[in-house]
Design a protein around this motif. Structure first.
Motif, PDB file in Angstrom:
ATOM      1  N   SER A 296       0.835  -1.203   0.000  1.00 14.18           N
ATOM      2  CA  SER A 296       0.000   0.000   0.000  1.00 14.18           C
ATOM      3  C   SER A 296       0.868   1.251   0.000  1.00 14.18           C
ATOM      4  CB  SER A 296      -0.920   0.002   1.224  1.00 14.18           C
ATOM      5  OG  SER A 296      -1.848  -1.059   1.155  1.00 14.18           O
TER       6      SER A 296
ATOM      7  N   TYR B 282       2.348   1.664  -3.487  1.00 16.12           N
ATOM      8  CA  TYR B 282       1.345   2.230  -4.390  1.00 16.12           C
ATOM      9  C   TYR B 282       1.274   3.747  -4.211  1.00 16.12           C
ATOM     10  CZ  TYR B 282      -0.981  -2.096  -6.025  1.00 16.12           C
ATOM     11  OH  TYR B 282      -1.297  -3.289  -6.631  1.00 16.12           O
TER      12      TYR B 282
ATOM     13  N   LEU C  50      -0.181   5.953  -7.466  1.00 18.02           N
ATOM     14  CA  LEU C  50      -1.407   5.332  -7.942  1.00 18.02           C
ATOM     15  C   LEU C  50      -2.614   5.884  -7.194  1.00 18.02           C
ATOM     16  CD1 LEU C  50      -0.434   1.538  -8.243  1.00 18.02           C
ATOM     17  CD2 LEU C  50      -0.148   3.376  -9.912  1.00 18.02           C
TER      18      LEU C  50
ATOM     19  N   PHE D 224      -6.357   1.715  -0.574  1.00 17.82           N
ATOM     20  CA  PHE D 224      -5.809   0.715  -1.494  1.00 17.82           C
ATOM     21  C   PHE D 224      -6.237  -0.704  -1.123  1.00 17.82           C
ATOM     22  CE2 PHE D 224      -2.408   4.025  -2.104  1.00 17.82           C
ATOM     23  CZ  PHE D 224      -2.683   4.265  -3.436  1.00 17.82           C
TER      24      PHE D 224
ATOM     25  N   GLY E 238      -5.013  -0.514  -7.027  1.00 16.36           N
ATOM     26  CA  GLY E 238      -4.783   0.870  -7.445  1.00 16.36           C
ATOM     27  C   GLY E 238      -4.906   1.008  -8.956  1.00 16.36           C
TER      28      GLY E 238
ATOM     29  N   LEU F 291       4.959  -3.851  -9.903  1.00 12.67           N
ATOM     30  CA  LEU F 291       5.348  -2.528  -9.388  1.00 12.67           C
ATOM     31  C   LEU F 291       6.200  -1.767 -10.405  1.00 12.67           C
ATOM     32  CD1 LEU F 291       6.172  -3.414  -5.666  1.00 12.67           C
ATOM     33  CD2 LEU F 291       4.158  -2.186  -6.515  1.00 12.67           C
TER      34      LEU F 291
ATOM     35  N   ALA G 130       3.835  -0.398 -12.876  1.00 11.33           N
ATOM     36  CA  ALA G 130       3.099   0.728 -12.299  1.00 11.33           C
ATOM     37  C   ALA G 130       3.933   2.008 -12.346  1.00 11.33           C
ATOM     38  CB  ALA G 130       2.698   0.406 -10.858  1.00 11.33           C
TER      39      ALA G 130
END
Length: 353
Positions: A28, A31, A36, A43, A157, A201, A204
């Motif tokens: 979290s 993120y 995000l 999240f 997210g 990740l 992202a």
């Protein structure tokens, strides 16, 4: 990132020593750091399920010799706790019994998993390669704790699309693993599935700095090892309309690649698979992409059952460690990590054209 997620501080991202909760909090925070947006106000998408855990004593002696948990033996995941000494009766060359509720099996490989129920029988599996004599007697002291409502969280997210934000490409990976067996032994889960989460990740971070026409969603699922429970919960309680998901890529066991990779659902979505192969050939990325049909073997499954087109990607070759204490970050080659990243970016780009 793989090294961090597979470290002892997360204790196998499982059910003892707050391993899964610590991993959820960590993800979290990642993120948030990436930038995000949460799919809801937070999240975390929380849910619960029953699980059998082994938080404490994990003692097994055969013929007076103490065995090492994880290396020399594992306990069947549905077993209750037990404390006793007993003679062993040979059933055949691989199976022995102390009494109707205590069994011993000799195995060539020790493979553990997660159970959501407890039986009346305790079964100890012993690595036969490490056992130099026939087991004649057993001394055992093992503690279990059945948790009826273990609290877990999917980490969800997204990044809003620039032109068609209602169209969503979804990237998923489960972050849970097996946790620990006793107070001193844990299962790192580097390939399964710290590598998948690390890839998610990385994607992202890329998409945050390279906004796309479609929205891009990212979900790290809990409860996969207990029976795809996190992804099933999400599909039954979606935070985004499932009909808006144009394609889903699920990453699980992607830390190798010497022998190529396999795509589950390839034969279900032949046009998308052809597109994936075209991107791979143009950029000369993965050595071989194998086609596989429908399979209920990871978190893509319940999405596909609801009509969401999805691929589950896993790599092949390299270390054979799986659901054991040897699935470590330091021995995981991550052979195709960068090429897989490029392949997913290229495939998503074609999907959005």
């Amino acid at each position: 990132m793989v090294k961090t997620l597979a470290s002892a501080s997360f204790w196998g991202r499982g059910y003892t020593k707050d391993g899964m909760k610590k991993a959820a909090d960590f993800l979290s925070a990642e993120y948030k750091k990436i930038g995000l947006l949460p799919m809801e106000t937070d999240f975390k998408q929380e849910f619960a399920y029953p699980v059998n855990t082994f938080p404490g004593k994990m003692l097994v002696e055969i013929n007076g010799k103490k065995l090492i948990p994880g290396k020399d033996f594992i306990i069947n995941n549905e077993s209750p706790g037990i404390k006793q000494k007993a003679r062993l009766t040979k059933i055949d060359s691989l199976n022995f019994v102390a009494n109707p509720n205590l069994h011993v099996q000799l195995k060539d490989k020790l493979t553990w998993s997660v159970a959501t129920a407890v039986t009346n029988e305790t079964t100890i599996e012993i690595n036969r390669k490490n056992l130099k004599e026939i087991p004649r007697e057993i001394s055992i002291d093992i503690e279990n704790k059945f948790v009826e409502n273990f609290k877990a969280s999917n980490i969800c997210g997204w990044i809003k699309g620039t032109k068609q934000p209602d169209s969503i490409l979804l990237i998923t990976a489960h972050y849970d693993h097996l946790g620990g067996m006793g107070a001193e032994t844990y299962f790192p889960g580097a390939n399964d599935n710290a590598a998948g989460v690390a890839t998610l990740l990385s994607l992202a971070k890329y998409y945050k700095t390279h906004p796309q026409p479609y929205s891009i969603g990212f979900i790290c699922f809990a409860g996969e090892e207990a029976g795809l429970l996190g992804s099933r919960y999400f599909v039954e309680n979606p935070l985004i309309p499932l009909s808006k998901i144009k394609f889903l890529i699920n990453l699980d066991l992607v830390g190798t690649g010497e022998s190529g990779m396999t795509v589950v659902n390839a034969s279900v979505y032949p046009k998308a698979f052809s597109l994936l192969n075209k991107v791979n050939q143009e950029q000369k990325l993965i050595s071989k992409i194998n086609s596989r049909g429908k399979a209920a073997n990871s978190d893509h499954y319940f999405f596909t059952e609801r009509g969401v087109p999805a691929f589950f990607i896993y790599t092949q070759g390299g270390p054979s460690a799986y659901h054991d204490i040897f699935d470590k970050a330091e021995t995981l080659p991550l052979t195709e990590y960068h090429d897989l990243f490029k392949l997913i970016v290229g495939f998503n780009q074609r999907i959005m054209e």
